[in-house]
Design an enzyme around this catalytic site. Structure first.
Site, mmCIF file in Angstrom:
data_model
loop_
_atom_site.group_PDB
_atom_site.id
_atom_site.type_symbol
_atom_site.label_atom_id
_atom_site.label_comp_id
_atom_site.label_asym_id
_atom_site.label_seq_id
_atom_site.Cartn_x
_atom_site.Cartn_y
_atom_site.Cartn_z
ATOM 1 C CD GLU A 18 -37.600 -58.843 -11.271
ATOM 2 O OE1 GLU A 18 -36.511 -59.210 -11.710
ATOM 3 O OE2 GLU A 18 -37.936 -57.673 -11.151
ATOM 4 N NE ARG B 178 -34.112 -62.069 -9.759
ATOM 5 C CZ ARG B 178 -33.397 -62.846 -10.562
ATOM 6 N NH1 ARG B 178 -33.847 -64.016 -10.923
ATOM 7 N NH2 ARG B 178 -32.223 -62.458 -11.013
ATOM 8 C CG HIS C 133 -33.986 -47.602 -11.803
ATOM 9 N ND1 HIS C 133 -34.746 -48.740 -11.734
ATOM 10 C CD2 HIS C 133 -32.709 -48.015 -11.943
ATOM 11 C CE1 HIS C 133 -33.956 -49.805 -11.821
ATOM 12 N NE2 HIS C 133 -32.716 -49.385 -11.940
ATOM 13 C CG HIS D 236 -27.004 -48.921 -10.595
ATOM 14 N ND1 HIS D 236 -28.321 -48.637 -10.910
ATOM 15 C CD2 HIS D 236 -27.025 -50.076 -9.885
ATOM 16 C CE1 HIS D 236 -29.087 -49.592 -10.420
ATOM 17 N NE2 HIS D 236 -28.332 -50.478 -9.801
HETATM 18 N N1 LIG Z 1 -27.814 -59.372 -14.577
HETATM 19 C C1 LIG Z 1 -28.024 -58.786 -13.429
HETATM 20 O O1 LIG Z 1 -28.693 -59.352 -12.559
HETATM 21 C C2 LIG Z 1 -27.456 -57.426 -13.181
HETATM 22 C C3 LIG Z 1 -27.549 -56.871 -11.886
HETATM 23 C C4 LIG Z 1 -26.963 -55.623 -11.661
HETATM 24 C C5 LIG Z 1 -26.344 -54.945 -12.710
HETATM 25 N N2 LIG Z 1 -26.285 -55.503 -13.953
HETATM 26 C C6 LIG Z 1 -25.628 -54.804 -15.073
HETATM 27 O O2 LIG Z 1 -24.254 -54.640 -14.746
HETATM 28 C C7 LIG Z 1 -23.738 -53.539 -15.489
HETATM 29 C C8 LIG Z 1 -22.830 -52.725 -14.614
HETATM 30 O O3 LIG Z 1 -21.783 -53.541 -14.144
HETATM 31 P P1 LIG Z 1 -20.420 -52.914 -13.572
HETATM 32 O O4 LIG Z 1 -20.725 -51.827 -12.646
HETATM 33 O O5 LIG Z 1 -19.618 -54.060 -13.126
HETATM 34 O O6 LIG Z 1 -19.812 -52.178 -14.854
HETATM 35 P P2 LIG Z 1 -18.702 -52.570 -15.946
HETATM 36 O O7 LIG Z 1 -18.769 -53.994 -16.316
HETATM 37 O O8 LIG Z 1 -18.862 -51.571 -17.024
HETATM 38 O O9 LIG Z 1 -17.339 -52.291 -15.176
HETATM 39 C C9 LIG Z 1 -17.016 -50.974 -14.771
HETATM 40 C C10 LIG Z 1 -15.591 -50.601 -15.205
HETATM 41 O O10 LIG Z 1 -14.663 -51.278 -14.383
HETATM 42 C C11 LIG Z 1 -13.640 -51.866 -15.166
HETATM 43 N N3 LIG Z 1 -13.167 -53.005 -14.381
HETATM 44 C C12 LIG Z 1 -13.769 -54.183 -14.177
HETATM 45 N N4 LIG Z 1 -13.112 -54.915 -13.274
HETATM 46 C C13 LIG Z 1 -12.027 -54.197 -12.914
HETATM 47 C C14 LIG Z 1 -10.958 -54.401 -11.998
HETATM 48 N N5 LIG Z 1 -10.905 -55.497 -11.219
HETATM 49 N N6 LIG Z 1 -10.005 -53.453 -11.903
HETATM 50 C C15 LIG Z 1 -10.071 -52.322 -12.646
HETATM 51 N N7 LIG Z 1 -11.072 -52.048 -13.500
HETATM 52 C C16 LIG Z 1 -12.036 -52.980 -13.633
HETATM 53 C C17 LIG Z 1 -14.303 -52.190 -16.463
HETATM 54 O O11 LIG Z 1 -13.361 -52.275 -17.507
HETATM 55 C C18 LIG Z 1 -15.239 -50.984 -16.629
HETATM 56 O O12 LIG Z 1 -14.519 -49.917 -17.200
HETATM 57 C C19 LIG Z 1 -24.943 -52.765 -15.987
HETATM 58 O O13 LIG Z 1 -25.048 -52.935 -17.379
HETATM 59 C C20 LIG Z 1 -26.134 -53.407 -15.283
HETATM 60 O O14 LIG Z 1 -27.293 -53.399 -16.076
HETATM 61 C C21 LIG Z 1 -26.827 -56.722 -14.192
#
Ligand SMILES: NC(=O)c1ccc[n+]([C@@H]2O[C@H](COP(=O)([O-])OP(=O)(O)OC[C@H]3O[C@@H](n4cnc5c(N)ncnc54)[C@H](O)[C@@H]3O)[C@@H](O)[C@H]2O)c1
Length: 361
Positions: A230, A234, A245, A258
Site C-alpha cells: 500500500e 492500492r 469512515h 461498513h
Molecule cells: N484484511 C483486509 O484486507 C480487510 C478488508 C476489509 C475488511 N476487513 C475486516 O473485516 C471485518 C469485517 O468482516 P465481516 O463483515 O465479514 O464481519 P464478521 O467476520 O464479524 O462477520 C459478520 C457476522 O456474520 C456471521 N457469519 C459469517 N459467515 C456467515 C454465514 N455464512 N452465515 C451466517 N452468518 C455468518 C459471523 O458470525 C458474524 O456474526 C472487519 O474487522 C474489517 O476490519 C479486513
C-alpha cells in the site's frame, strides 16, 4: 464442483477458488495436510465446520462472533491453541468465517513460530470479496481499529458462494456496497455486468455472486500484486472509504454497517468528482446511484440519517475526515473517479469546498 479460479500474483502466489461447493474442496485440501487446525467463530462453526472437517477431525477453536474477537487477547488465545494442538512450522491454519476470523487467524498465523501457512475459507460477502484477499491482517487496539497487524498472504482461498444463503440481511447488503465499489474501480464491462445481474444479486443467486466476487478478487489481486504494501496504487481500493469512515465515526461505530457507509461514500465521491470537474460522463453519478439503490443501499446522507436515526452533522463529518488521513500528508486525500475504471488517487480539495459540500447535503 465447477469453480472459478483466480491466480493472485503476489509473492508467494496463490489461488482463489470461487463458487458453490468450494468448501468441499477446502475439506479435501484440509484432509491432505500433515498437521492443521481450524479457527472459526461460534455462529459459523454451527453452520459450516462439519462440511470443512468432513474428512478430517482436526483441532478447532471457535471464538465469540463479532469485532470484539479482533484483540491481542484473542490472538494470544489462538497462539496457545496452535501450540496446544501441536502445530509446527510446516503446519497450516484454516480460517472459516468473516473478515474478523480471517484478520485474527491471518495475524496469528503470521507470528506463530515466526509464520506458518494460512488458508482462508471466507463465509461473508465482505470477506469473500475483500478481506480474505490481499494479505493484510490485523487486530484492534483500544485507540483504534486495525492498529496492530502484518502482511501475510494466504496459501489458498476457498470461497463458497452457497454459504452466503445464511448471512443476515444487513451483513449481506453491506457486502454488496463493496461489490459495487469494485465494479467502479474495475471498469465499464464489469460495472455493466453488475447492472444486468442486480436482480440475481438481490436473490443471492450463487452463480451471479460467483461472477461478482470473481471481479472483486481479480480487481483486488491486480492492484495488490502491483502494490503489496500500500504505497500507491492500492489506495484505489479506498474509493468511498474516506467519506464512509467519516460516516461510521460520526454515527458511532457499529450503528451504520461498513459497506452501507461505503455505499453512501461512493455516491458522495461521485458527486464530489462532478463538482470538482473531474468527470468525463456527467451521467455517471446517477448511474452508480441507481445501481446502489437497486441493491437496497442508501445513496444520500438524509437516507442514512433515517436509518441511523441520528443526525450526521457537517462539522462531525469534516473532523472525522481530518482524522482519517490515510495519505498522511496533512490534508484530506480523496480517491475520486473520472470514469469507470479510472480514478484520481490523491485529490485534496480545499477545506472550504468540503464544508460547503456537506452543508448542501
Ligand atoms: N484484511 C483486509 O484486507 C480487510 C478488508 C476489509 C475488511 N476487513 C475486516 O473485516 C471485518 C469485517 O468482516 P465481516 O463483515 O465479514 O464481519 P464478521 O467476520 O464479524 O462477520 C459478520 C457476522 O456474520 C456471521 N457469519 C459469517 N459467515 C456467515 C454465514 N455464512 N452465515 C451466517 N452468518 C455468518 C459471523 O458470525 C458474524 O456474526 C472487519 O474487522 C474489517 O476490519 C479486513
Amino acid at each position: 464442483v465447477s469453480l472459478r479460479t483466480v491466480e493472485v500474483e503476489t509473492a508467494p502466489r496463490y489461488r482463489v477458488h470461487i463458487g458453490p461447493g468450494a468448501l468441499e474442496l477446502a475439506g479435501e485440501s484440509l484432509a491432505r495436510e500433515r498437521r492443521a487446525a481450524v479457527l472459526t467463530d461460534k455462529r459459523v462453526a454451527a453452520l459450516y465446520a462439519a462440511s470443512l472437517r468432513a474428512h478430517a477431525q482436526v483441532p478447532l477453536l471457535a471464538v465469540e462472533p463479532g469485532e470484539g474477537a479482533k484483540s491481542l487477547a484473542r490472538a494470544e488465545e489462538v497462539l496457545e491453541f496452535l501450540a496446544g494442538a501441536g502445530l509446527d512450522r510446516k503446519s497450516t491454519l484454516y480460517t472459516l468465517g468473516g473478515g474478523v476470523v480471517s484478520d485474527l487467524g491471518g495475524f496469528a498465523a503470521s507470528i506463530y513460530m515466526r509464520g506458518i501457512q494460512v488458508v482462508h475459507c471466507p463465509t461473508t460477502l465482505l470477506a469473500q470479496a475483500d478481506a480474505a484477499i490481499g494479505g493484510k491482517t490485523a487486530v484492534n487496539l483500544r485507540l483504534g481499529k486495525n492498529l496492530a497487524g502484518s502482511f501475510h498472504q494466504p496459501r489458498a482461498v476457498f470461497t463458497d458462494t452457497a454459504a452466503l444463503a445464511t448471512l443476515d440481511e444487513s451483513d449481506y447488503r453491506s457486502g454488496l456496497g463493496e461489490i459495487v465499489k469494485c465494479g467502479v474501480i474495475a471498469g465499464e464491462a464489469e460495472f455493466a455486468t453488475l447492472e444486468l445481474q442486480a436482480d440475481e444479486l438481490n436473490a443471492r443467486d450463487p452463480a451471479a455472486l460467483a461472477i461478482a466476487i470473481e471481479t472483486c478478487v481479480r480487481t483486488k489481486a491486480r492492484i495488490v500484486s502491483e502494490d503489496p504494501r500500500e504505497q500507491g496504487r492500492r489506495r484505489a481500493l479506498n474509493l468511498g472509504h474516506t467519506f464512509g469512515h467519516a460516516i461510521e465515526h460520526a454515527a458511532g461505530y457499529g450503528v451504520v454497517p461498513h459497506g452501507v457507509a461505503v455505499a453512501v461514500g461512493i455516491a458522495l465521491a461521485m458527486e464530489c468528482s462532478g463538482e470538482l470537474g473531474l468527470l468525463r460522463d456527467p451521467e455517471l453519478p446517477s448511474r452508480i446511484a441507481r445501481l446502489l439503490q437497486h441493491l437496497g443501499l442508501p445513496v444520500t446522507l438524509p437516507a442514512l440519517r433515517d436509518r441511523a436515526r441520528r443526525d450526521l452533522k457537517a462539522a462531525d463529518l469534516l473532523s472525522a475526515m481530518a482524522l482519517d488521513k490515510k495519505g498522511g500528508r496533512g490534508a484530506v486525500q480523496l480517491v475520486l473517479p473520472c470514469a469507470l475504471g479510472q480514478l484520481e488517487l490523491g485529490v485534496s480539495p480545499p477545506e472550504t469546498f468540503l464544508a460547503d459540500f456537506f452543508a448542501r447535503r
